[in-house]
Design a protein around this motif. Structure first.
Motif, short mmCIF file in Angstrom:
data_model
loop_
_atom_site.label_atom_id
_atom_site.label_comp_id
_atom_site.label_asym_id
_atom_site.label_seq_id
_atom_site.Cartn_x
_atom_site.Cartn_y
_atom_site.Cartn_z
N LYS A 15 0.82 -1.21 0.00
CA LYS A 15 0.00 0.00 0.00
C LYS A 15 0.86 1.26 0.00
O LYS A 15 0.60 2.20 -0.76
CB LYS A 15 -0.95 0.01 1.21
CG LYS A 15 -2.05 -1.01 1.12
CD LYS A 15 -2.93 -0.94 2.34
CE LYS A 15 -3.98 -2.03 2.32
NZ LYS A 15 -4.80 -2.03 3.54
N GLN A 16 1.87 1.29 0.86
CA GLN A 16 2.71 2.47 0.96
C GLN A 16 3.53 2.69 -0.30
O GLN A 16 3.69 3.82 -0.76
CB GLN A 16 3.64 2.38 2.18
CG GLN A 16 2.92 2.40 3.50
CD GLN A 16 2.49 1.01 3.96
OE1 GLN A 16 2.39 0.06 3.18
NE2 GLN A 16 2.22 0.88 5.25
N VAL A 17 4.06 1.61 -0.88
CA VAL A 17 4.86 1.74 -2.11
C VAL A 17 3.97 2.18 -3.27
O VAL A 17 4.34 3.08 -4.03
CB VAL A 17 5.58 0.41 -2.43
CG1 VAL A 17 6.22 0.46 -3.80
CG2 VAL A 17 6.62 0.11 -1.36
N ARG A 18 2.80 1.59 -3.39
CA ARG A 18 1.88 1.98 -4.47
C ARG A 18 1.54 3.46 -4.36
O ARG A 18 1.56 4.19 -5.36
CB ARG A 18 0.62 1.13 -4.41
CG ARG A 18 -0.32 1.34 -5.57
CD ARG A 18 -1.52 0.37 -5.49
NE ARG A 18 -2.30 0.39 -6.69
CZ ARG A 18 -3.18 1.34 -7.00
NH1 ARG A 18 -3.37 2.34 -6.17
NH2 ARG A 18 -3.85 1.30 -8.13
N LYS A 19 1.25 3.92 -3.17
CA LYS A 19 0.91 5.33 -2.95
C LYS A 19 2.08 6.23 -3.32
O LYS A 19 1.91 7.25 -3.98
CB LYS A 19 0.51 5.54 -1.49
CG LYS A 19 0.11 6.95 -1.15
CD LYS A 19 -0.28 7.06 0.31
CE LYS A 19 -0.55 8.49 0.69
NZ LYS A 19 -0.86 8.63 2.12
N ALA A 20 3.29 5.86 -2.91
CA ALA A 20 4.48 6.65 -3.22
C ALA A 20 4.74 6.71 -4.72
O ALA A 20 5.10 7.76 -5.25
CB ALA A 20 5.70 6.09 -2.49
N VAL A 21 4.53 5.60 -5.41
CA VAL A 21 4.75 5.56 -6.86
C VAL A 21 3.71 6.45 -7.56
O VAL A 21 4.05 7.26 -8.42
CB VAL A 21 4.69 4.10 -7.39
CG1 VAL A 21 4.65 4.07 -8.90
CG2 VAL A 21 5.89 3.32 -6.87
N ILE A 22 2.46 6.30 -7.20
CA ILE A 22 1.39 7.09 -7.82
C ILE A 22 1.61 8.58 -7.60
O ILE A 22 1.37 9.40 -8.49
CB ILE A 22 0.01 6.63 -7.31
CG1 ILE A 22 -0.31 5.25 -7.89
CG2 ILE A 22 -1.08 7.64 -7.65
CD1 ILE A 22 -1.55 4.60 -7.32
N ASN A 24 4.37 10.13 -7.30
CA ASN A 24 5.70 10.53 -7.78
C ASN A 24 6.68 10.83 -6.65
O ASN A 24 7.52 11.72 -6.76
CB ASN A 24 5.59 11.74 -8.72
CG ASN A 24 4.85 11.40 -9.98
OD1 ASN A 24 5.08 10.37 -10.60
ND2 ASN A 24 3.93 12.26 -10.36
N GLU A 25 6.58 10.09 -5.57
CA GLU A 25 7.48 10.26 -4.43
C GLU A 25 8.57 9.19 -4.39
O GLU A 25 9.51 9.31 -3.63
CB GLU A 25 6.68 10.21 -3.13
CG GLU A 25 5.66 11.34 -3.00
CD GLU A 25 4.72 11.15 -1.82
OE1 GLU A 25 4.69 10.05 -1.24
OE2 GLU A 25 4.01 12.12 -1.50
N GLU A 49 5.17 2.64 -16.33
CA GLU A 49 4.50 3.82 -16.90
C GLU A 49 5.20 5.11 -16.49
O GLU A 49 5.33 6.04 -17.28
CB GLU A 49 3.05 3.89 -16.42
CG GLU A 49 2.12 2.91 -17.06
CD GLU A 49 0.72 2.95 -16.45
OE1 GLU A 49 0.37 3.97 -15.81
OE2 GLU A 49 -0.01 1.96 -16.61
N LYS A 50 5.64 5.17 -15.23
CA LYS A 50 6.24 6.39 -14.69
C LYS A 50 7.77 6.39 -14.81
O LYS A 50 8.43 7.29 -14.29
CB LYS A 50 5.81 6.58 -13.24
CG LYS A 50 4.32 6.85 -13.12
CD LYS A 50 3.96 7.21 -11.71
CE LYS A 50 2.52 7.65 -11.60
NZ LYS A 50 2.36 9.08 -11.78
N LEU A 51 8.31 5.36 -15.47
CA LEU A 51 9.77 5.24 -15.68
C LEU A 51 10.56 5.24 -14.38
O LEU A 51 11.62 5.86 -14.28
CB LEU A 51 10.26 6.35 -16.62
CG LEU A 51 9.57 6.41 -17.99
CD1 LEU A 51 10.06 7.60 -18.78
CD2 LEU A 51 9.77 5.11 -18.76
N ILE A 52 10.05 4.54 -13.38
CA ILE A 52 10.73 4.38 -12.09
C ILE A 52 11.51 3.08 -12.13
O ILE A 52 10.98 2.03 -12.52
CB ILE A 52 9.72 4.39 -10.92
CG1 ILE A 52 9.01 5.75 -10.86
CG2 ILE A 52 10.41 4.07 -9.60
CD1 ILE A 52 7.87 5.80 -9.87
N ASP A 53 12.78 3.15 -11.72
CA ASP A 53 13.64 1.96 -11.73
C ASP A 53 13.12 0.92 -10.74
O ASP A 53 12.73 1.26 -9.62
CB ASP A 53 15.07 2.33 -11.35
CG ASP A 53 15.77 3.12 -12.43
OD1 ASP A 53 15.40 2.98 -13.61
OD2 ASP A 53 16.69 3.88 -12.09
#
Length: 80
Positions: A15-22, A24-25, A49-53
């Motif tokens: 939950k926390q990782v998904r929120k941070a990704v959405i 842009n944190e 989609e957000k080009l996060i490694d």
């Protein structure tokens, strides 16, 4: 690469990782290879989609330990 999890601001858990990704944190996302695909596929797709490694860790136990917690973790993220 896992040493960053000990020293940088992070979030642990789906939950926390998904929120941070959405929001842009997230700078880097760690995903355990032995986590169930249906659990982590959503985060993988959003990261792409957000080009996060994404860094893949062998086991959930190893990822949890690297985060300094006593339980296994499917995902973790280092924050910007």
């Amino acid at each position: 690469m896992l040493s960053k999890l000990c020293t940088h601001n992070k979030v642990v858990g789906m939950k926390q990782v998904r929120k941070a990704v959405i929001n842009n944190e997230a700078d880097i996302v760690y995903i355990a290879k032995d986590a169930k695909d249906k659990v982590v596929s959503d985060i993988e797709n959003i990261c792409k989609e957000k080009l996060i490694d994404i860094v893949y860790v062998d086991t959930m136990k190893e990822l949890g330990s690297s985060c300094g917690i006593d339980v296994s973790a499917a995902t973790a993220a280092i924050l910007k």
